[in-house]
Design a protein around this motif. Sequence first.
Motif, PDB file in Angstrom:
ATOM      1  N   UNK A 184     -19.791 -89.399 -23.563  1.00 39.31           N
ATOM      2  CA  UNK A 184     -19.792 -88.817 -22.218  1.00 39.31           C
ATOM      3  C   UNK A 184     -21.070 -89.115 -21.435  1.00 39.31           C
ATOM      4  N   UNK A 185     -21.927 -90.023 -21.925  1.00 37.43           N
ATOM      5  CA  UNK A 185     -23.123 -90.377 -21.172  1.00 37.43           C
ATOM      6  C   UNK A 185     -24.142 -89.263 -21.084  1.00 37.43           C
ATOM      7  N   UNK A 186     -24.202 -88.426 -22.111  1.00 43.19           N
ATOM      8  CA  UNK A 186     -25.154 -87.322 -22.135  1.00 43.19           C
ATOM      9  C   UNK A 186     -25.814 -87.240 -23.503  1.00 43.19           C
ATOM     10  N   UNK A 187     -26.949 -86.556 -23.568  1.00 37.54           N
ATOM     11  CA  UNK A 187     -27.587 -86.246 -24.847  1.00 37.54           C
ATOM     12  C   UNK A 187     -27.828 -84.744 -24.899  1.00 37.54           C
ATOM     13  N   UNK A 188     -27.960 -84.236 -26.118  1.00 42.75           N
ATOM     14  CA  UNK A 188     -28.269 -82.821 -26.300  1.00 42.75           C
ATOM     15  C   UNK A 188     -29.770 -82.652 -26.427  1.00 42.75           C
ATOM     16  N   UNK A 189     -30.314 -81.712 -25.693  1.00 46.13           N
ATOM     17  CA  UNK A 189     -31.744 -81.434 -25.731  1.00 46.13           C
ATOM     18  C   UNK A 189     -31.981 -80.251 -26.658  1.00 46.13           C
ATOM     19  N   UNK A 190     -32.660 -80.498 -27.747  1.00 46.94           N
ATOM     20  CA  UNK A 190     -32.933 -79.431 -28.698  1.00 46.94           C
ATOM     21  C   UNK A 190     -32.481 -79.808 -30.096  1.00 46.94           C
ATOM     22  N   UNK A 191     -32.582 -78.887 -31.050  1.00 45.61           N
ATOM     23  CA  UNK A 191     -32.245 -79.156 -32.448  1.00 45.61           C
ATOM     24  C   UNK A 191     -30.736 -79.237 -32.662  1.00 45.61           C
ATOM     25  N   UNK A 192     -30.355 -79.487 -33.930  1.00 44.09           N
ATOM     26  CA  UNK A 192     -28.945 -79.703 -34.254  1.00 44.09           C
ATOM     27  C   UNK A 192     -28.073 -78.475 -33.986  1.00 44.09           C
ATOM     28  N   UNK A 193     -28.668 -77.289 -33.928  1.00 42.54           N
ATOM     29  CA  UNK A 193     -27.888 -76.090 -33.676  1.00 42.54           C
ATOM     30  C   UNK A 193     -28.026 -75.587 -32.232  1.00 42.54           C
ATOM     31  N   UNK A 194     -28.498 -76.451 -31.324  1.00 38.50           N
ATOM     32  CA  UNK A 194     -28.628 -76.056 -29.920  1.00 38.50           C
ATOM     33  C   UNK A 194     -27.250 -75.811 -29.324  1.00 38.50           C
ATOM     34  N   UNK A 195     -27.136 -74.887 -28.369  1.00 40.83           N
ATOM     35  CA  UNK A 195     -25.829 -74.636 -27.752  1.00 40.83           C
ATOM     36  C   UNK A 195     -25.350 -75.827 -26.948  1.00 40.83           C
ATOM     37  N   UNK A 196     -24.040 -75.919 -26.777  1.00 48.97           N
ATOM     38  CA  UNK A 196     -23.461 -77.036 -26.048  1.00 48.97           C
ATOM     39  C   UNK A 196     -23.922 -77.142 -24.611  1.00 48.97           C
ATOM     40  N   UNK A 197     -24.448 -76.060 -24.070  1.00 48.70           N
ATOM     41  CA  UNK A 197     -24.935 -76.077 -22.688  1.00 48.70           C
ATOM     42  C   UNK A 197     -26.260 -76.822 -22.556  1.00 48.70           C
ATOM     43  N   UNK A 198     -26.833 -77.291 -23.672  1.00 44.96           N
ATOM     44  CA  UNK A 198     -28.118 -77.979 -23.628  1.00 44.96           C
ATOM     45  C   UNK A 198     -27.996 -79.479 -23.379  1.00 44.96           C
ATOM     46  N   UNK A 199     -26.804 -79.965 -23.034  1.00 45.92           N
ATOM     47  CA  UNK A 199     -26.678 -81.391 -22.799  1.00 45.92           C
ATOM     48  C   UNK A 199     -27.253 -81.763 -21.435  1.00 45.92           C
TER      49      UNK A 199
END
Length: 201
Positions: A55-70
């Motif tokens: 989806x052209x995004x990355x997650x900001x934070x650790x492996x258990x970060x919430x999905x809203x952190x993209x």
Amino acid sequence: MKPDGTGRILTSGHCNWGAGSRVNDGAGDMIAPAGTSQIKKNFDSLLIDPNGGTIGEVFRGPQDAPGTNEAVVSGSAAPAQGTSVCVSGAATGEHCANVEIGNTGVEFDCGAIADTRRCTGFVVKNTNGGVASGTGDSGAPIYIVKADNSLGARGIVTEGNSNFIVTCNANVWGNPVCTSRFWAVSTETLKNQWGVVMDVE
């Protein structure tokens, strides 16, 4: 990354050195079945063909970060010495404060691998001596944050420099060894080697 119009996930090759294993996320759910990844060992990089594409995004934070952190990726550029960047690792989370690109065009051993290979890439360092990355962060994105809060890709984490081991922050995943400096491979180098374009929004 898009090699053929279909999205792929980019990570470090030594995370799946045979490129034949099933790929899971931090929760143990399958991202891609066995036999669907491709590897370039001399660039310590792996392209994962995920179920459902990218989806052209990355997650900001650790492996258990919430999905809203993209966050949206809006482009990429070659690393330039002195550029302030962020690193978002699965084990140690996101690091932005005092983190910048060091020397570029440096050679180093390509990740934690059994056969000796040399990569060419760049150094990322925490100028205050704090954590820049840790074991378990391999393949993590390195990026700048633009004025519109979109991200500009610069590379991926390859290997920590054991001459710069530091105490990890609290709330890390697993039991990582943390360093204030690490080696990375440039997104632009990997785009050229794989013959792909950046998946952006």
